[in-house]
Design a protein around this motif. Structure first.
Motif, PDB file in Angstrom:
ATOM      1  N   MET A  65      44.620   5.668  34.324  1.00  0.00           N
ATOM      2  CA  MET A  65      45.184   6.296  33.119  1.00  0.00           C
ATOM      3  C   MET A  65      46.705   6.330  33.217  1.00  0.00           C
ATOM      4  O   MET A  65      47.261   6.580  34.280  1.00  0.00           O
ATOM      5  N   ASN A  66      47.328   6.108  32.081  1.00  0.00           N
ATOM      6  CA  ASN A  66      48.794   6.126  32.041  1.00  0.00           C
ATOM      7  C   ASN A  66      49.243   6.980  30.851  1.00  0.00           C
ATOM      8  O   ASN A  66      48.732   6.822  29.729  1.00  0.00           O
ATOM      9  N   ILE A  67      50.171   7.899  31.098  1.00  0.00           N
ATOM     10  CA  ILE A  67      50.694   8.764  30.027  1.00  0.00           C
ATOM     11  C   ILE A  67      52.207   8.648  29.993  1.00  0.00           C
ATOM     12  O   ILE A  67      52.860   8.730  31.038  1.00  0.00           O
ATOM     13  N   SER A  68      52.754   8.459  28.800  1.00  0.00           N
ATOM     14  CA  SER A  68      54.211   8.422  28.639  1.00  0.00           C
ATOM     15  C   SER A  68      54.597   9.293  27.451  1.00  0.00           C
ATOM     16  O   SER A  68      53.804   9.514  26.529  1.00  0.00           O
ATOM     17  N   PHE A  69      55.821   9.790  27.494  1.00  0.00           N
ATOM     18  CA  PHE A  69      56.293  10.696  26.449  1.00  0.00           C
ATOM     19  C   PHE A  69      57.710  10.328  26.047  1.00  0.00           C
ATOM     20  O   PHE A  69      58.590  10.181  26.895  1.00  0.00           O
ATOM     21  N   GLU A  70      57.932  10.142  24.751  1.00  0.00           N
ATOM     22  CA  GLU A  70      59.253   9.843  24.214  1.00  0.00           C
ATOM     23  C   GLU A  70      59.695  11.004  23.334  1.00  0.00           C
ATOM     24  O   GLU A  70      58.902  11.526  22.539  1.00  0.00           O
ATOM     25  N   ASN A  71      60.960  11.379  23.465  1.00  0.00           N
ATOM     26  CA  ASN A  71      61.463  12.521  22.699  1.00  0.00           C
ATOM     27  C   ASN A  71      62.957  12.334  22.437  1.00  0.00           C
ATOM     28  O   ASN A  71      63.787  13.140  22.854  1.00  0.00           O
ATOM     29  N   PRO A  72      63.336  11.255  21.729  1.00  0.00           N
ATOM     30  CA  PRO A  72      64.758  10.904  21.584  1.00  0.00           C
ATOM     31  C   PRO A  72      65.586  11.940  20.830  1.00  0.00           C
ATOM     32  O   PRO A  72      66.747  12.150  21.150  1.00  0.00           O
ATOM     33  N   ASP A  73      65.000  12.593  19.802  1.00  0.00           N
ATOM     34  CA  ASP A  73      65.781  13.561  19.025  1.00  0.00           C
ATOM     35  C   ASP A  73      65.508  15.005  19.439  1.00  0.00           C
ATOM     36  O   ASP A  73      65.905  15.944  18.759  1.00  0.00           O
ATOM     37  N   LYS A  74      64.779  15.197  20.549  1.00  0.00           N
ATOM     38  CA  LYS A  74      64.504  16.500  21.157  1.00  0.00           C
ATOM     39  C   LYS A  74      63.424  17.313  20.439  1.00  0.00           C
ATOM     40  O   LYS A  74      62.879  18.257  21.020  1.00  0.00           O
ATOM     41  N   ILE A  75      63.079  16.995  19.201  1.00  0.00           N
ATOM     42  CA  ILE A  75      62.107  17.818  18.477  1.00  0.00           C
ATOM     43  C   ILE A  75      60.883  17.037  18.004  1.00  0.00           C
ATOM     44  O   ILE A  75      59.842  17.624  17.748  1.00  0.00           O
ATOM     45  N   LEU A  89      53.628  10.955  22.279  1.00  0.00           N
ATOM     46  CA  LEU A  89      52.899  10.903  23.539  1.00  0.00           C
ATOM     47  C   LEU A  89      51.859   9.788  23.480  1.00  0.00           C
ATOM     48  O   LEU A  89      51.038   9.749  22.556  1.00  0.00           O
ATOM     49  N   THR A  90      51.911   8.880  24.450  1.00  0.00           N
ATOM     50  CA  THR A  90      51.007   7.732  24.493  1.00  0.00           C
ATOM     51  C   THR A  90      50.113   7.829  25.720  1.00  0.00           C
ATOM     52  O   THR A  90      50.603   8.018  26.844  1.00  0.00           O
ATOM     53  N   ILE A  91      48.800   7.719  25.509  1.00  0.00           N
ATOM     54  CA  ILE A  91      47.826   7.775  26.603  1.00  0.00           C
ATOM     55  C   ILE A  91      47.022   6.473  26.624  1.00  0.00           C
ATOM     56  O   ILE A  91      46.423   6.100  25.610  1.00  0.00           O
ATOM     57  N   THR A  92      47.026   5.813  27.754  1.00  0.00           N
ATOM     58  CA  THR A  92      46.185   4.632  27.937  1.00  0.00           C
ATOM     59  C   THR A  92      45.037   5.013  28.874  1.00  0.00           C
ATOM     60  O   THR A  92      45.263   5.441  30.011  1.00  0.00           O
ATOM     61  N   VAL A  93      43.808   4.869  28.364  1.00  0.00           N
ATOM     62  CA  VAL A  93      42.609   5.248  29.098  1.00  0.00           C
ATOM     63  C   VAL A  93      41.874   3.989  29.548  1.00  0.00           C
ATOM     64  O   VAL A  93      41.609   3.093  28.739  1.00  0.00           O
ATOM     65  N   GLU A  94      41.540   3.939  30.814  1.00  0.00           N
ATOM     66  CA  GLU A  94      40.785   2.806  31.350  1.00  0.00           C
ATOM     67  C   GLU A  94      39.328   3.217  31.568  1.00  0.00           C
ATOM     68  O   GLU A  94      39.001   4.397  31.636  1.00  0.00           O
ATOM     69  N   GLU A  95      38.473   2.197  31.718  1.00  0.00           N
ATOM     70  CA  GLU A  95      37.039   2.456  31.827  1.00  0.00           C
ATOM     71  C   GLU A  95      36.726   3.390  32.994  1.00  0.00           C
ATOM     72  O   GLU A  95      35.861   4.267  32.899  1.00  0.00           O
ATOM     73  N   ALA A  96      37.426   3.220  34.083  1.00  0.00           N
ATOM     74  CA  ALA A  96      37.160   4.040  35.269  1.00  0.00           C
ATOM     75  C   ALA A  96      37.411   5.524  35.015  1.00  0.00           C
ATOM     76  O   ALA A  96      36.855   6.379  35.714  1.00  0.00           O
ATOM     77  N   ASP A  97      38.245   5.839  34.013  1.00  0.00           N
ATOM     78  CA  ASP A  97      38.590   7.233  33.731  1.00  0.00           C
ATOM     79  C   ASP A  97      37.433   7.995  33.097  1.00  0.00           C
ATOM     80  O   ASP A  97      37.351   9.216  33.243  1.00  0.00           O
ATOM     81  N   TYR A  98      36.578   7.275  32.360  1.00  0.00           N
ATOM     82  CA  TYR A  98      35.535   7.971  31.613  1.00  0.00           C
ATOM     83  C   TYR A  98      34.121   7.508  31.942  1.00  0.00           C
ATOM     84  O   TYR A  98      33.137   8.129  31.519  1.00  0.00           O
ATOM     85  N   LYS A  99      33.991   6.423  32.693  1.00  0.00           N
ATOM     86  CA  LYS A  99      32.687   5.805  32.921  1.00  0.00           C
ATOM     87  C   LYS A  99      31.682   6.785  33.524  1.00  0.00           C
ATOM     88  O   LYS A  99      30.518   6.877  33.075  1.00  0.00           O
ATOM     89  N   GLU A 100      32.085   7.511  34.529  1.00  0.00           N
ATOM     90  CA  GLU A 100      31.162   8.431  35.215  1.00  0.00           C
ATOM     91  C   GLU A 100      30.617   9.493  34.262  1.00  0.00           C
ATOM     92  O   GLU A 100      29.429   9.824  34.282  1.00  0.00           O
ATOM     93  N   ASN A 101      31.483  10.038  33.411  1.00  0.00           N
ATOM     94  CA  ASN A 101      31.049  11.071  32.460  1.00  0.00           C
ATOM     95  C   ASN A 101      30.113  10.506  31.404  1.00  0.00           C
ATOM     96  O   ASN A 101      29.193  11.191  30.952  1.00  0.00           O
ATOM     97  N   VAL A 102      30.346   9.242  30.996  1.00  0.00           N
ATOM     98  CA  VAL A 102      29.461   8.603  30.016  1.00  0.00           C
ATOM     99  C   VAL A 102      28.073   8.429  30.621  1.00  0.00           C
ATOM    100  O   VAL A 102      27.050   8.727  29.985  1.00  0.00           O
ATOM    101  N   GLU A 103      28.030   7.940  31.856  1.00  0.00           N
ATOM    102  CA  GLU A 103      26.744   7.720  32.518  1.00  0.00           C
ATOM    103  C   GLU A 103      25.985   9.037  32.691  1.00  0.00           C
ATOM    104  O   GLU A 103      24.765   9.086  32.506  1.00  0.00           O
TER     105      GLU A 103
END
Length: 451
Positions: free
Chosen positions: A1-11, A15-29
């Motif tokens: 999983m990868n999370i990034s946050f951009e806040n150029p004007d401060k307000i 927020l961007t989240i990239t989810v991979e199969e390994a992050d959720y596979k166990e819970n799905v099963e």
């Protein structure tokens, strides 16, 4: 999983989240195994349904549930770990690209985050604020004594009418010849207080009236703009009262005159308990004590209002992510629409600004409230309500029980938590800022509060 946050004007945050199969596979099963245990398929015993059938029917929804749960947890974890002052809830961004839950295994989600504007609020000995003490003088005590005497007063039956007396009598509608109208409106034991009749010539009809007298008057002329008064007196609907123009006879069957209670031991005992107060001087002193406590609460409320005004002026106009906050507000009020948002947005921002200011003031003084503090705030509310009805000697046990009943209503709790915080904040601020002490009469204080 990868999370990034951009806040150029401060307000306005992204927020961007990239989810991979390994992050959720166990819970799905795990979810699919639970589905399998409960699944009811023709031809298969419970728990023996082939996993392929379970995945075909529930696989996509199980994946979606697992990903949504994961995303929600990770957003709030990231926000807390990185001390992002998020306002409201994260919203799916307009930059979000379509995701295919059935075919893809990796997914990217983009959220708009409203970020609180940065400011610093410090209140210390360099800040001077007005603090009022409402004076308890003899005139105020006199008014309180008069109020108690009036509340404990009673009605005596008399033979002749005077100004503020209350009448009971039988009302009958008259025809155009002044006779009782057959089938007309009749009310027995109707209560009438001539003092409240608005038109002088109708009011004068009752002057000098005695028990048994029959008076002819016109309700429409007596209450020319008050259909409610007419409908209440004659026990008819308001629509019928609007059309009424007839005269009525009123035969007086009872005259009651209000008499205030004497300021004596019986009144002292009623208000403060048996033999708690033994003379009028002690009675007045007891009233003064109660007034000082009550008025101190009112003065503290004024103080917190002044703190708010002072801080808001000191902070000035803050820049908010208006477009995003309006989207959040609309999302939380879908049934009310954009017109509601536009109408109430500015006031909501004013309240939000004060909320953030107060959070800083509370945090700087490490103020915390517990259940006991909230109960105390509820007890204060209970005592105020009892006092409004002249009940000044309510035992602590009853006050506490009533306070607990107040707390049982969930809609009361948030307000009482705020009240508990305010009480502690007032005490702390009085010790930390420079007070400009002012004495003021209750009348002048009330005028100031009205303004």
């Amino acid at each position: 999983m990868n999370i990034s946050f951009e806040n150029p004007d401060k307000i306005n945050g992204l927020l961007t989240i990239t989810v991979e199969e390994a992050d959720y596979k166990e819970n799905v099963e795990k979810a699919l195994k639970d589905y399998r245990k409960k699944a009811n398929y023709p031809g298969f015993r419970p728990g023996m349904v082939p996993m392929g059938l379970v995945k075909k029917q529930f696989g996509t929804s199980a994946k979606m549930d697992a990903i949504n749960k994961l995303i929600g947890e990770q957003i709030y974890k990231y926000v807390n770990d990185n001390n992002i002052q998020m306002l409201g809830e994260p919203l799916p961004s307009e930059k979000q690209e379509p995701q295919d839950l059935e075919k893809d295994t990796n997914f990217t989600f983009v959220f708009d985050i409203a970020v609180a504007p940065e400011f610093k609020m410090v209140l210390d000995g360099h800040n001077k604020l007005d603090h009022y003490t409402i004076t308890v003088d003899d005139a105020l005590i006199d008014r309180q004594v008069d109020m108690f005497a009036s509340r404990a007063g009673s009605y005596d039956k008399v033979e002749a009418f005077e100004g503020n007396d209350m009448l009971k009598g039988d009302i009958r509608e008259l025809d155009e010849n002044g006779n009782t109208k057959e089938g007309g409106i009749t009310v027995e034991a109707a209560v009438l207080m001539p003092e409240y009749i608005k038109v002088d010539d109708q009011k004068k009809l009752f002057e000098g009236a005695k028990l048994g007298d029959v008076i002819t008057f016109n309700p429409r002329k007596a209450y020319p703009e008050n259909d409610t008064e007419i409908s209440s007196l004659l026990k008819i609907e308001r629509d019928a009262a609007k059309e009424l123009t007839a005269d009525f006879s009123y035969q007086i069957t009872e005259i009651q005159r209000f008499k205030k209670h004497e300021v004596n031991q019986e009144l002292f005992d009623q208000l403060f308990g048996k033999d708690t107060v033994k003379n009028e001087e002690e009675f007045r002193n007891k009233i003064a004590e109660g007034l000082k406590e009550q008025l101190a609460v009112d003065a503290d409320y004024k103080f917190i209002l002044d703190v708010r005004a002072y801080c808001e002026k000191k902070v000035g106009k803050l820049e908010y992510p208006d477009a995003l906050l309006k989207r959040i507000m609309l999302n939380n009020n879908k049934d009310k629409g954009e017109e509601f948002v536009e109408k109430n947005y500015e006031q909501s921002i004013t309240e939000l600004t004060w909320h953030m200011i107060k959070e800083q003031l509370v945090s700087a003084r490490d103020i915390k409230v517990d259940d006991a503090d909230i109960l105390d705030a509820a007890k204060e509310t209970a005592r105020t309500q009892f006092a409004q009805y002249g009940m000044n000697n309510v035992p602590d046990e009853y006050v506490e029980n009533y306070a607990k009943e107040i707390l049982k209503k969930k809609e009361n709790v948030d307000g009482l938590v705020d009240r508990a915080v305010d009480r502690k904040l007032v005490v702390a601020l009085k010790d930390s800022v420079k007070l400009n002490e002012k004495e003021i009469s209750l009348d002048d204080f009330n005028k100031m509060m009205q303004e």
